[in-house]
Design an enzyme around this catalytic site. Sequence first.
Site, PDB file in Angstrom:
ATOM      1  CE1 TYR A 172      -4.332  -2.101   5.217  1.00  0.00           C
ATOM      2  CE2 TYR A 172      -3.133  -0.086   4.763  1.00  0.00           C
ATOM      3  CZ  TYR A 172      -3.896  -1.243   4.442  1.00  0.00           C
ATOM      4  OH  TYR A 172      -4.156  -1.200   2.903  1.00  0.00           O
ATOM      5  CB  SER A 200      -0.726  -0.134   1.363  1.00  0.00           C
ATOM      6  OG  SER A 200      -1.515   1.070   1.573  1.00  0.00           O
TER       7      SER A 200
END
Length: 256
Positions: A151, A138
């Site tokens: 995350y 990401s």
Amino acid sequence: MTDLDLSGRRAVVTGAASGIGAACARRLAAAGAEVVVVDRSNDGARAVAEEVGGLPLVLDLGDLAAVDAACAPGGLLAGADVLVNNAGLQHVAPVEEFPVETFSLILRVMLEAPFRLARAALPHMYGQGWGRLVHVSSVHGLRASPNKSAYVTAKHGIEGLSKTLALEAGGRGVTSNTVCPGYVRTPLVEGQIAAQARTRGIPESEVVGQVMLAASAVKRLLEPSEVAEAVAFLCSDAASYSNGSALVLDGGWSAR
Ligand code: NAD
């Protein structure tokens, strides 16, 4: 579209019942691969496997004992020619309120399980002198955002794991790379809108424009098929010198 022929190859895609993983399963199957659709969702894994003519594998990647059992020599996972580590989940909360069990779960699913799957797949890849490890990271593997401690930690970790794999495997015909999307139009993002609105004290209607696209110069969400195409490129012969790299699809976010 990338010129990609995976005839006779097995591609294992985790989190393939939904979103980016399902798009990767479709793209790699279209290139001729036999796709193993790994997901904790029984119905979802079976539906996508049926659609792409692949094999479903219902597995909770947060259960590391189950992951190890599925990685046994001779099994579907150990025989992967292509491994796409994609499964993920999000939780939005400030650190002082972040549930410790959720932090641990996110690291198991998004970092520990990918390590174990790569570890199990490498002997077969080394044996034939060819393999592709692609990790769906990401922009949060390169940049932090508030309220996403687990995350961001997991995604920064997968960047490190991918680079280490690249150094160990690159001389043996096996490459390891990440793709780093910004916000993609998937259920994972749709599920964040309410949480972001609550945490930031703004209406849900303003979350996409004000929060998710604030840093991107390209003012739209990315499509899952665009991420799948980047994964396909990294599996292709044209990308055989791409190793330890991060293919960034973030509309310019990390150019700041
Ligand atoms: P999604 O929610 O649509 O799909 C995630 C899939 O992972 C689901 O099918 C889910 O069942 C599966 N999964 C979750 N936990 C699992 C577990 N414990 N065991 C097995 N399967 C499990 O999400 P998505 O947006 O397609 O995300 C896929 C990947 O892309 C994730 O790693 C995510 O971090 C990454 N990503 C997404 C975006 C985005 O904006 N959507 C941006 C950058 C990176």
